[in-house]
Scaffold this active site. Structure first.
Site, PDB file in Angstrom:
ATOM      1  N   SER A  52       0.810  -1.224   0.000  1.00 43.82           N
ATOM      2  CA  SER A  52       0.000   0.000   0.000  1.00 43.82           C
ATOM      3  C   SER A  52       0.841   1.272   0.000  1.00 43.82           C
ATOM      4  O   SER A  52       0.313   2.369  -0.097  1.00 43.82           O
ATOM      5  CB  SER A  52      -0.964  -0.006   1.185  1.00 43.82           C
ATOM      6  OG  SER A  52      -0.254   0.206   2.374  1.00 43.82           O
TER       7      SER A  52
ATOM      8  N   LYS B  78      -6.083   4.025   8.843  1.00 47.25           N
ATOM      9  CA  LYS B  78      -5.125   4.927   8.218  1.00 47.25           C
ATOM     10  C   LYS B  78      -5.615   6.364   8.265  1.00 47.25           C
ATOM     11  O   LYS B  78      -4.845   7.295   8.546  1.00 47.25           O
ATOM     12  CB  LYS B  78      -4.878   4.509   6.763  1.00 47.25           C
ATOM     13  CG  LYS B  78      -4.031   3.250   6.651  1.00 47.25           C
ATOM     14  CD  LYS B  78      -3.948   2.783   5.220  1.00 47.25           C
ATOM     15  CE  LYS B  78      -3.029   1.572   5.105  1.00 47.25           C
ATOM     16  NZ  LYS B  78      -3.079   0.979   3.771  1.00 47.25           N
TER      17      LYS B  78
END
Ligand SMILES: Nc1ncnc2c1ncn2[C@@H]1O[C@H](COP(=O)(O)OP(=O)(O)O)[C@@H](O)[C@H]1O
Ligand SMILES: [Mg+2]
Length: 778
Positions: free
Chosen positions: A679, A722
């Site tokens: 990611s 996140k």
């Protein structure tokens, strides 16, 4: 051969239970009238009488057929009249004789006999041999039996005549009457000797057996006597020393305790068996300590102790609210769970598993569940447990063995239906010592746990009334079979607002109390709390926050000790004084934009975090170096990013000598923490593009997304954590994959309000948003 072929008439005495051999002298007690008459008759004549034995000693008035026909002619040596009309007669056997005829006589028995004298017999070698054998057998027999005086042997050895030898020896043996009779009837001397040898051998065998039995009995006796004696001595010593007979009172105490403990049948029997062993053991042997410990363990378990449940959902809800701020969803799920338990008391629901980053209150939620149900609470941490024996115990044969931690915890709980928190089950490991997960499965499985067997205890304990709750940081590391039995409740990280509330309403009051302060002594301004959150912690939960608050409280507590009237209102400005300079920079947005540095977002078990990626170019040949403990997936994604950037060299105005003629060094700081996953792809590509083009990256933007060689942006996991991490760090713009838009629904509304999300599907869009110049162009 013999000179005894003449008949003679003679009075006769039937004997009872004795047999007189020739050459032997013996006392006879005579009582029967006819017998006394016979003796008196004999005394008138040659003082000789014929002695023959009755077949049945009990018969008072024997018939002719009841008396053996072979007997002995004896000389009467002495008569002693006894009081009561009986007579003691001393007789000496002379010769064998056989009755030929009973003669008519009224007052006594009179017979006609024929005598057999074997005195003159010739001594063959065969006879000599058997005589020697017989003598040595007899010697041995005398030695063994100890009933015959040894002098007898001397007199026997000196006998020369074979027949006499046999008769004398036979008279010394305690044979049965029929055996003696047989010896007497054996007119052939060799046969007589031979028969005696057989009898002696048999007698010795019997003696030997007797001896062995005796020895065994004696040994047994000696051993028990010795033990008894020693034990009495110890008792005496203890008495002298002023100590009581501890063992006896100990055993008595234990017996009472066992009866009182109301153990289940199996355990009860086991306990008494062990108590028996203990009682029989000499005191102070090591084994006694082992048994004693075992019994102590057995008795300390709450076999029949149970607390009563409070299944009041209103109260439960109130307690959950009281103990924790927020956590609406988890609380709701817990209440539903309790409701089901209330409805179906017997039905075993799945086991709750609270999953989330550290410090979000998983452990303390477990505690609250116990409080709301009014059950006891125990916690067992599985972090680092790698051995089955830790869960299930060691067998008692191991030195210092103990029950496993499950039963230790149950003992600690003191009831058999506590709320049992199995903390951090994702941190269990497995190795050669056995798989703890499979042991744990037995603990958790409602089918099996009513007879949970611990290796040490050796008897089943019922765990079916226990309410198990488990916790984990991530479900990925929970062994699959365990996960299948659990109902997962996810708890995500807190926002700054949450943390401020938690701190004000829970952590600060808690720490004030724990540090012995009063609320008059200290208060925290909201600014102070925010400063601690932003600059002294970076976490999804509130563990460090609590620690920092505690640290401030401790310092104030010291002041209070010096001056009890101290009252501190902790403000943001005072935090540095208490905690030193901050560890984290908050709001990177305020810093300058830099070339070659981009901010990414990462997800770990500890929640979300921000991650800065740095790229430097050095003169070289286009080599890519990666540092900062990067995993393979991340390395590959860096390679892909580099390829993409090179393919875009023209658009980005990257000079050929730069992308061809320089080595690239990519670094992700905080090197101790391993980083992996795809990611970070778009972040790496951004940093690379910036370094090569010399265009700075916007500092107030954080990004996450996987990149393909062609620059497509693929979706990622953990978006919610996140976003919370970006928010925590004070970065309010997040670039994210377009395909992740649906996940935004999970982000708390108050966070979402403050944030700007830029969904992208291609790297070109990312660069447009992040590189400062290209942004200005637009
Ligand atoms: N929502 C909350 N409200 C009040 N206190 C909380 C909350 N979440 C966590 N805490 C407190 O934070 C501390 C750490 O929580 P803990 O249960 O140890 O976390 P975890 O087990 O998830 O790592 C505890 O003192 C706990 O009471
Ligand atoms: Mg915990």
């Amino acid at each position: 051969m013999n000179n005894s072929s003449t008949y003679r008439q003679i009075p006769m005495l039937p004997l009872r239970g004795v047999l007189v051999f020739p050459y032997t002298v013996i006392h006879l007690d005579v009582g029967r009238k006819r017998s006394i008459n016979a003796i008196e008759e004999a005394m008138l004549d040659a003082k000789e009488i014929f002695l023959a034995t009755q077949k049945d000693a009990q018969n008072d008035d024997p018939d002719i057929s009841d008396i053996y026909t072979v007997g002995t002619v004896a000389e009467i040596r002495q008569i002693l009249k006894m009081p009561g009309g009986t007579m003691r007669v001393l007789v000496e056997g002379l010769n064998r004789a056989e009755i030929k005829e009973y003669l008519p006589s009224d007052s006594y028995l009179r017979v006609s006999i024929i005598e057999h004298n074997d005195e003159e017999q010739e001594k063959t070698a065969q006879i000599e041999a058997i005589m020697r054998t017989l003598v040595s057998q007899f010697e041995q027999f005398v030695r063994m039996s100890k009933k015959i005086p040894p002098e007898t042997v001397v007199s026997v050895v000196s006998i020369e005549e074979p027949g006499r030898l046999a008769d004398v020896i036979a008279s010394h043996l305690s044979l049965r009457i029929n055996e003696k009779q047989q010896v007497l009837e054996a007119r052939d001397v060799y046969k007589r000797l031979n028969y005696l040898c057989e009898l002696l051998a048999k007698e010795m065998e019997v003696l030997e057996l007797e001896r062995k039995i005796n020895i065994r009995v004696r040994k047994q006796m000696e051993k028990t006597q010795k033990e008894y004696y020693l034990r009495e001595q110890i008792k005496a010593i203890q008495k002298e020393l002023g100590e009581k007979d501890e063992r006896a009172s100990e055993v008595e105490e234990l017996r009472e305790a066992i009866l009182k403990a109301k153990l289940p049948k199996e355990a009860h029997e086991k306990a008494f068996k062990e108590l028996d062993r203990l009682e029989k053991m000499p005191p102070m042997v090591a084994e006694a300590v082992v048994v004693r410990n075992y019994l102590d363990w057995l008795l300390s378990l709450p076999w029949s102790v149970e607390t009563k449940d409070r299944l009041d959902l209103k109260v439960a809800e109130q307690i959950l609210q009281e103990d924790h701020y927020g956590l609406e969803k988890p609380k709701e799920r817990i209440l539903e769970y309790l409701a089901i338990r209330k409805l179906a008391k017997k039905m075993k629901g799945p086991i709750l598993c609270l999953v989330g980053p550290p410090g979000v209150g998983k452990t303390s939620l477990g505690k609250s569940v116990a409080r709301s149900l009014n059950r006891k609470f125990v916690r067992m941490s599985l972090g680092g447990v790698r051995d089955e024996a830790e869960i299930r115990g060691h067998r008692r044969t191991y030195v210092g063995s103990m029950p496993g931690r499950v039963l230790q915890s149950i003992k600690q709980a003191g009831s058999r239906n506590p709320v049992f928190l199995l903390d951090e089950i994702d941190k269990m490991t497995m190795d050669f010592r056995g798989d703890p997960a499979s042991a744990l499965l037995e603990v958790l499985d409602p089918e099996q746990n009513s007879t949970f067997s611990d290796h040490y205890l050796e008897t089943a304990f019922d765990l079916s009334k226990v309410m198990f709750i488990t916790t984990a940081n991530s479900i990925y590391n929970i062994p699959r079979p365990l996960l299948d039995r659990m109902e997962v409740i996810e708890i995500s990280g807190y926002t700054e607002e949450d943390k401020v509330h938690i701190a004000k309403d829970y952590l600060v009051p808690k720490q004030i109390k724990e540090n012995g302060l009063k609320s008059e002594n200290i208060s925290f301004s909201e600014g102070a709390i925010r400063k601690i959150i932003r600059e002294y912690t970076r976490e999804a939960g509130v563990r460090s926050l609590e620690r920092e608050i505690a640290s401030v409280c401790r310092k104030v507590a010291r002041q209070v000790v010096e001056d009890p009237s101290t009252s501190v209102n902790v403000s943001a400005a005072m935090i540095v004084k208490y905690l030193g300079t901050g560890r984290y920079r908050y709001g990177v947005a305020e810093e300058d934009n830099q070339v070659g540095v981009a901010t990414g977002l990462a997800w770990t078990e500890a929640g979300g975090d921000i991650l800065s990626i740095e790229v430097a170019l050095l003169k070289g040949k286009g080599k890519l170096t990666l540092t900062g403990k990067l995993g393979d997936v991340m390395k590959e994604s860096a390679q892909a990013a580099l390829t993409y950037v090179r393919s875009r060299a023209e658009e980005l105005k990257i000079a050929e000598e730069i992308y061809q003629g320089s080595d690239v060094h990519l670094h992700v700081p905080e090197g101790a923490i391993p980083k992996d996953g795809p990611s970070a792809g778009i972040t790496i590509a951004t940093a690379l593009a910036s370094a090569m083009s010399g265009i700075p990256v916007r500092k107030d933007v954080a990004m996450t997304g996987e990149i393909t060689l062609r620059g497509r942006v693929l979706p990622i996991g953990g978006l919610k954590e996140k976003v919370l991490a970006a928010h925590r760090a004070g970065i309010y713009t997040v670039i994210m994959p377009l395909d992740n838009r649906k996940d935004l629904a999970e982000v708390p509304a108050n966070v979402k309000r403050k944030m700007k999300f830029i969904p992208v599907s291609h790297m070109d869009e990312v660069l447009q948003e992040t590189l400062v110049r290209s942004k200005e162009k637009n």
